[in-house]
Scaffold this active site. Structure first.
Site, mmCIF file in Angstrom:
data_model
loop_
_atom_site.group_PDB
_atom_site.id
_atom_site.type_symbol
_atom_site.label_atom_id
_atom_site.label_comp_id
_atom_site.label_asym_id
_atom_site.label_seq_id
_atom_site.Cartn_x
_atom_site.Cartn_y
_atom_site.Cartn_z
ATOM 1 N N GLN A 101 1.285 -6.568 5.412
ATOM 2 C CA GLN A 101 1.661 -6.240 4.059
ATOM 3 C C GLN A 101 3.006 -6.895 3.747
ATOM 4 O O GLN A 101 3.371 -7.846 4.444
ATOM 5 C CB GLN A 101 1.695 -4.726 3.904
ATOM 6 C CG GLN A 101 0.299 -4.075 4.172
ATOM 7 C CD GLN A 101 0.216 -2.619 3.790
ATOM 8 O OE1 GLN A 101 1.075 -2.047 3.160
ATOM 9 N NE2 GLN A 101 -0.881 -1.955 4.216
ATOM 10 N N GLU A 110 -6.561 -9.276 3.064
ATOM 11 C CA GLU A 110 -5.731 -8.677 4.121
ATOM 12 C C GLU A 110 -5.793 -9.602 5.320
ATOM 13 O O GLU A 110 -6.871 -9.795 5.895
ATOM 14 C CB GLU A 110 -6.224 -7.276 4.511
ATOM 15 C CG GLU A 110 -5.865 -6.209 3.512
ATOM 16 C CD GLU A 110 -6.180 -4.796 3.996
ATOM 17 O OE1 GLU A 110 -5.997 -4.500 5.194
ATOM 18 O OE2 GLU A 110 -6.626 -3.997 3.153
ATOM 19 N N TYR A 153 -7.094 -8.958 11.185
ATOM 20 C CA TYR A 153 -5.784 -8.859 11.839
ATOM 21 C C TYR A 153 -5.919 -9.386 13.262
ATOM 22 O O TYR A 153 -6.958 -9.207 13.892
ATOM 23 C CB TYR A 153 -5.312 -7.397 11.867
ATOM 24 C CG TYR A 153 -5.028 -6.840 10.487
ATOM 25 C CD1 TYR A 153 -3.811 -7.076 9.861
ATOM 26 C CD2 TYR A 153 -5.975 -6.072 9.816
ATOM 27 C CE1 TYR A 153 -3.543 -6.562 8.591
ATOM 28 C CE2 TYR A 153 -5.714 -5.553 8.550
ATOM 29 C CZ TYR A 153 -4.501 -5.803 7.941
ATOM 30 O OH TYR A 153 -4.242 -5.306 6.694
ATOM 31 N N GLU A 160 0.852 -1.189 0.000
ATOM 32 C CA GLU A 160 0.000 0.000 0.000
ATOM 33 C C GLU A 160 0.893 1.247 0.000
ATOM 34 O O GLU A 160 1.988 1.234 0.583
ATOM 35 C CB GLU A 160 -0.886 -0.011 1.261
ATOM 36 C CG GLU A 160 -1.739 1.234 1.417
ATOM 37 C CD GLU A 160 -2.855 1.078 2.457
ATOM 38 O OE1 GLU A 160 -2.981 -0.004 3.054
ATOM 39 O OE2 GLU A 160 -3.601 2.056 2.651
ATOM 40 N N ASN A 172 -6.661 1.580 2.759
ATOM 41 C CA ASN A 172 -7.397 2.825 3.019
ATOM 42 C C ASN A 172 -6.933 3.951 2.094
ATOM 43 O O ASN A 172 -7.717 4.829 1.735
ATOM 44 C CB ASN A 172 -7.221 3.246 4.482
ATOM 45 C CG ASN A 172 -7.843 2.242 5.437
ATOM 46 O OD1 ASN A 172 -8.741 1.488 5.073
ATOM 47 N ND2 ASN A 172 -7.371 2.222 6.676
ATOM 48 N N ASN A 202 -12.068 -0.744 -1.236
ATOM 49 C CA ASN A 202 -11.433 -1.299 -0.045
ATOM 50 C C ASN A 202 -12.274 -1.004 1.190
ATOM 51 O O ASN A 202 -12.643 0.156 1.426
ATOM 52 C CB ASN A 202 -10.046 -0.668 0.157
ATOM 53 C CG ASN A 202 -9.371 -1.153 1.429
ATOM 54 O OD1 ASN A 202 -8.984 -2.308 1.515
ATOM 55 N ND2 ASN A 202 -9.241 -0.278 2.418
ATOM 56 N N GLU A 203 -12.600 -2.031 1.946
ATOM 57 C CA GLU A 203 -13.265 -1.897 3.260
ATOM 58 C C GLU A 203 -14.363 -0.823 3.245
ATOM 59 O O GLU A 203 -14.376 0.086 4.082
ATOM 60 C CB GLU A 203 -12.227 -1.590 4.351
ATOM 61 C CG GLU A 203 -11.247 -2.727 4.537
ATOM 62 C CD GLU A 203 -10.328 -2.598 5.745
ATOM 63 O OE1 GLU A 203 -10.254 -1.523 6.349
ATOM 64 O OE2 GLU A 203 -9.680 -3.621 6.086
HETATM 65 O O1 AHR Z 1 -3.091 -2.845 6.009
HETATM 66 C C1 AHR Z 1 -3.344 -1.701 6.748
HETATM 67 C C2 AHR Z 1 -4.782 -1.225 6.627
HETATM 68 O O2 AHR Z 1 -5.640 -2.158 7.230
HETATM 69 C C3 AHR Z 1 -5.341 -1.098 5.223
HETATM 70 O O3 AHR Z 1 -5.034 0.124 4.655
HETATM 71 C C4 AHR Z 1 -6.810 -1.224 5.431
HETATM 72 O O4 AHR Z 1 -7.460 -1.769 4.326
HETATM 73 C C5 AHR Z 1 -6.940 -2.071 6.676
HETATM 74 O O5 AHR Z 1 -7.795 -1.511 7.604
#
Ligand code: AHR
Length: 497
Positions: free
Chosen positions: A348, A291, A243, A26, A71, A171-172
């Protein structure tokens, strides 16, 4: 403690899509600037890409990289990143409160991806932009020539199309933090119409629809049902993001987070299939877990970062040994679902919650989580064998039965290899029987394990100590292999067929 894995050839059940070992770059933090790209660094090539980083990316063997966010994507104009670099605008990146110089854009990133041997998983901005910008980008990237955007690509130095196959629709978009955040109905309709236009330009592309930002979102479930209801026939995959972190400093609880991932995937598969049934559709929607990783170590330090800098060090989690064990469990979980999870992106790749770190004045180095990812990406190619396991288990506040053993086998017919991946979540050694049926096993090629470290031990630039080493603790007697799995260990056993 004793445990057993039954590996029977008749239980082959899913071909692994290589995109399961994707990653993510990103435009944020030091992922791009002073990560993959640092002109002037001693290891930089002519284009400014760090060759030391490229070598580590190649070790990870990453077949696809999601780009450019995240993001960041929801405020990004892709046109800012094309044409002469000196004419590119410097912009505010509102997502991370940083400055984007646009020195790296589509052409540069594509050059880098080709050099490391990866495809691009391109994302289109459905926050501040929409159908027009998305269809133009597909035309710019994939159309042969003779039109405004495809000819502009040529003028900008790229004769052949980029031929990008996999695309993310935003994205999201369920997240209130997202620029241009939408309700499920708003996003579902926009995604449907954007997908339609993108496929009118190039009907060979595959599209990923945004699922929830994580399974704990209050709208999780309802969001998936609604957006799929709108866009089902236009799209190919639904995304998942998640995450994990050891927020309560409870190792047993932490190592059970892969059961949470397992439930999340099963739930989303069920939702996709419910919409399929409701629509009387013949089409199956597969999943893109685009992700996933561990992210929590950097949360506090990031609060002190000043806004509006170029490439500040943010989300620079330094991973430890317990993270590596969880990452192994998460990889095995993705493999267990390889019948439906076709794309996954470790988020990432460089510096930002990443397996690879760089010192701007020094070397690139491997974090602890680098190793299980590299081993699975390199050795788990082929077909997954449904895991049948015997193991004692323990209970946590959210799971009644967490098996001490997490394991799966993958057969690679091309390389005549059967590979068993295993994590011992327990603090006692384990006798691990592998019952091999239906294979002619010629011997053991290699048994490596990653074990024996303090759970908080980390690697550093000059000291990569948390890494796999050879183990001799295995015997093979025809169809039965007996290995010793050390307490808290990540294990990879490769059999020659
Ligand atoms: O990977 C970091 C962030 O986590 C990304 O920008 C977003 O898509 C997610 O919330």
């Amino acid at each position: 403690m004793k445990s057993k894995l039954f590996v029977n050839k008749v239980n082959k059940y899913a071909k692994i899509d290589p995109r399961l070992y994707g990653s993510f770059v990103e435009h944020m933090g030091r992922a791009v600037y002073s990560g993959i790209y640092q002109p002037g660094h001693p290891s930089a090539n002519e284009q400014g890409f760090r060759k030391d980083v490229m070598a580590l990316v190649q070790e990870l063997n990453v077949p696809i990289v999601r780009y450019p966010g995240g993001n960041f994507l929801s405020g990004y104009n892709w046109e800012d990143g094309i044409g002469p670099v000196e004419n590119r605008p410097k912009r505010l990146d509102l997502a991370w409160k940083t400055l984007e110089t646009n020195e790296v854009g589509l052409h540069e990133f594509s050059e880098w991806a080709e050099q490391v041997g990866s495809e691009i998983n391109m994302a289109v901005n459905l926050g501040t932009r929409g159908i027009d910008a998305a269809r133009n980008l597909v035309e710019y990237c994939n159309f042969e020539g003779g039109t405004y955007w495809s000819d502009l690509r040529k003028t900008n130095g790229r004769e052949e199309p980029f031929a990008i196959k996999t695309w993310c629709l935003g994205n999201e978009m369920d997240g209130p933090w997202q620029i241009g955040h939408k309700t499920a109905d708003e996003y579902g309709r926009l995604a449907e119409e954007t997908a339609k236009a993108m496929k009118l330009v190039d009907d060979s592309i595959e599209l990923v629809l945004c699922g929830s930002s994580n399974s704990h979102m209050p709208t999780f479930g309802e969001w998936e049902l609604t957006v799929l209801d709108h866009a089902y026939e236009q799209i190919d995959y639904l995304s998942l993001h998640q995450y994990y972190g050891n927020h309560t400093n409870d190792l047993k609880h932490y190592l059970a987070r892969s059961l949470d991932m397992d439930e999340f995937i099963s739930g989303v598969v069920a939702i996709c299939d419910a919409i399929k049934a409701k629509k009387h559709s013949k089409k199956t929607i597969n999943l893109s877990f685009d992700e996933w990783n561990i992210w929590y170590h950097s949360n506090e330090q990031d609060k002190a970062v000043k806004p509006w800098q170029v490439a500040p060090p943010i989300l620079e989690d330094v991973y430890n040994f317990e993270d590596t064990l969880l990452l192994g469990c998460l990889l095995i979980t993705l493999l267990k679902h390889a019948d439906r999870v076709k794309i996954a992106c470790l988020a990432q790749l460089v510096n930002v919650i990443a397996p690879i770190m760089t010192n701007p004045e020094g070397e690139a180095w491997r974090q602890t989580i680098f190793y299980p990812f590299a081993q699975v990406s390199n050795y788990a190619r082929g077909e997954v064998i449904r895991p049948v396991i015997e193991s004692e288990s323990y209970a946590t506040s959210d799971f009644e039965e967490v098996p001490y053993l997490e394991s799966i086998a993958v057969v690679n017919e091309e390389l005549n290899e059967l590979v068993v991946f295993a994590v011992n979540r327990g603090e006692e050694a384990m006798t691990f029987d592998i019952q091999l049926e239906g294979f002619e096993v010629k011997g053991i090629r290699e048994f490596t394990h990653l074990t024996g470290h303090g759970i908080k031990e980390t690697n550093t630039e000059n000291n990569e100590i948390v890494k796999p080493v050879i183990s001799e603790a295995i015997e093979l007697n025809e169809e039965l292999a007996i290995a010793k799995l050390e307490p808290l260990s990540w294990n990879v056993i490769r059999f020659a067929l």
